[in-house]
Design an enzyme around this catalytic site. Structure first.
Site, PDB file in Angstrom:
ATOM      1  CG  ASP A   1      -3.606   4.096   4.212  1.00  0.00           C
ATOM      2  OD1 ASP A   1      -4.608   3.958   4.942  1.00  0.00           O
ATOM      3  OD2 ASP A   1      -3.485   3.506   3.125  1.00  0.00           O
TER       4      ASP A   1
ATOM      5  CE  LYS B   1      -9.005  -3.114   4.258  1.00  0.00           C
ATOM      6  NZ  LYS B   1      -9.119  -4.263   3.364  1.00  0.00           N
TER       7      LYS B   1
ATOM      8  CD1 TRP C   1      -2.073  -2.295   1.700  1.00  0.00           C
ATOM      9  CD2 TRP C   1      -2.950  -1.296  -0.093  1.00  0.00           C
ATOM     10  NE1 TRP C   1      -3.034  -3.130   1.184  1.00  0.00           N
ATOM     11  CE2 TRP C   1      -3.587  -2.540   0.081  1.00  0.00           C
ATOM     12  CE3 TRP C   1      -3.324  -0.495  -1.177  1.00  0.00           C
ATOM     13  CZ2 TRP C   1      -4.591  -2.996  -0.775  1.00  0.00           C
ATOM     14  CZ3 TRP C   1      -4.323  -0.941  -2.036  1.00  0.00           C
ATOM     15  CH2 TRP C   1      -4.937  -2.182  -1.828  1.00  0.00           C
TER      16      TRP C   1
END
Lengths: 278, 278
Positions: B87, B111, B18
């Site tokens: 993030d 999530k 990511w």
């Protein structure tokens, strides 16, 4: 960012707020040519013969239905081979369209196709691959196409509901029935307005009137009376009839989720209100 | 596009997929300095003393939890006054954080906070107003802030569900209980792996192990056995245990929606599977 690359310039037909915002946004990425003499959000759609199109434009953009001004294009513009890009957010699924006339059709789904949080893009394959280097990946049409629209985690609930709405359309007679219903509803409402001897007013030229968003003023914009109208409507369970702050008055939206029977309740109220206040 | 303006350069700590994608995307808009010697998606978090930070960076970016590599930062980096951008998509709401340490916290909600289709941004007020001219309005943090996050029609269902999840967290002991549960669950799972005499393996250094995403290999990557594990797990109603295609094997996600009791069922199965196949 996806379409300006070939010539760095694009044509924008600006007839209302949404096309005005689109043109302003596009200026960040290239040279924008205003197709209409008066580059404002005037709510007027000039005759096609008077459009000033640039043959070198990378594309021509217009917004098929302007929700705030209450206008709708009664034709698909002829762009002489230049790719045509349309924002159909508020009119998609209310009428049959010849998809082959368009380079790109974009639409937010929350009017006639589902709930907010999802946008759809229908693009001619040869227009993929033109994204500028600065285009964020999540906005890059070619990448989205290559990844079958799951480049990023998609908004699953909005996608699911979109599917449910398509099923609903199919089980209610399909697009043909939606179009018929849209015509019937808007004709009834405009007939009621035009038959009110000027009590209710809609100033849009008849051929450009929207079938989904109908702005109404009462007695040349009598704000006290308009407020009274909204108050009484809410008492009867009819909400969201207030006009956009930019144009004032009243606005009736006739998206597919509003049935003919729903509209009849409003029409009855409009007639009663006229009787009591004219 | 929102933060690179001051110096045109930014620091990226790349320890997994990511952060790698984020750095690659950021290169479109400025000069990116890789903080770690090996600018790969290696799954290793080097000691903070070895970080090569640029004092002129407009910001330092890292991804707190890398879902594919299964790593998590056990500390908040000290960036010596340079705004820190994180993030936290996969670790937010699993532990208390000192918000004052960060310039920007971004997170996708799917999530631990709700359903896909919504992202959240927590930004220090003095970092607003730095957007590049080419930043699309819908991605412009300052505009979003000025319009109280309703510059465009928001994804109403995802926002509604986000609120419901926050209520659920509150009624289940709040963030403190979420943190405690997250620790308990991950400790139990790692203890089971490490106590399996090498049958189950997790190669992440202990201090960098993720509490939400646990990649597991069986017997040094015995794919036949891993497939059998996944098959039997599905038979018992446990889905989505397949590891990401980039790393293979098995992956257990322990987001807040997975209860300690849910995990116990998996642990029982892991012990039984070990007994039958070791």
């Amino acid at each position: 960012m996806n379409l300006l690359k070939p010539t760095g310039t694009a044509d924008y037909a600006v007839a209302g707020i949404w096309s005005h915002i689109a043109a302003t946004e596009a200026k960040k990425y290239g040279t924008i040519n205003y197709v209409f003499p008066k580059p404002s959000s005037s709510g007027i759609i000039p005759d096609e013969a008077s459009w000033s199109l640039n043959p070198d434009a990378s594309y021509v953009y217009y917004c098929d239905n302007e929700t705030i001004q209450g206008i709708e294009y009664p034709f698909v513009p002829d762009t002489k081979g230049v790719p045509l890009v349309v924002d159909m957010s508020s009119s998609i699924m209310t009428k049959k369209i010849d998809v082959s006339r368009f380079g790109v059709i974009i639409a937010a789904v929350q009017k006639n196709l589902g709930t907010a949080g999802l946008g759809i893009v229908i693009i001619r394959e040869d227009l993929l691959g033109r994204a500028m280097d600065i285009c964020p990946s999540i906005l890059n049409f070619e990448l989205l196409s290559n990844y079958a629209s799951i480049l990023n985690t998609p908004p699953v609930f909005a996608v699911y509901l979109f599917g449910k709405v398509l099923e609903w359309v199919n089980s209610h007679g399909g697009l043909e029935a939606m179009e018929e219903q849209s015509k019937r509803k808007s004709e009834l409402l405009y007939t009621t307005i035009d038959g009110s001897s000027g009590f209710y007013q809609n100033s849009v030229p008849v051929r450009n009137r929207s079938k989904t968003n109908v702005p109404i003023r009462i007695k040349n914009g009598d704000e006290g009376l308009e407020e009274e109208f909204l108050r009484e409507a809410e008492e009867k369970g009819m909400y969201q009839l207030k006009g956009h702050s930019l144009v004032g008055g009243i606005r009736v939206s006739l998206y597919n989720a509003v049935s003919y029977e729903d509209l009849l309740i409003l029409i009855d109220f409009m007639k009663e209100f006229l009787k009591n206040h004219s």
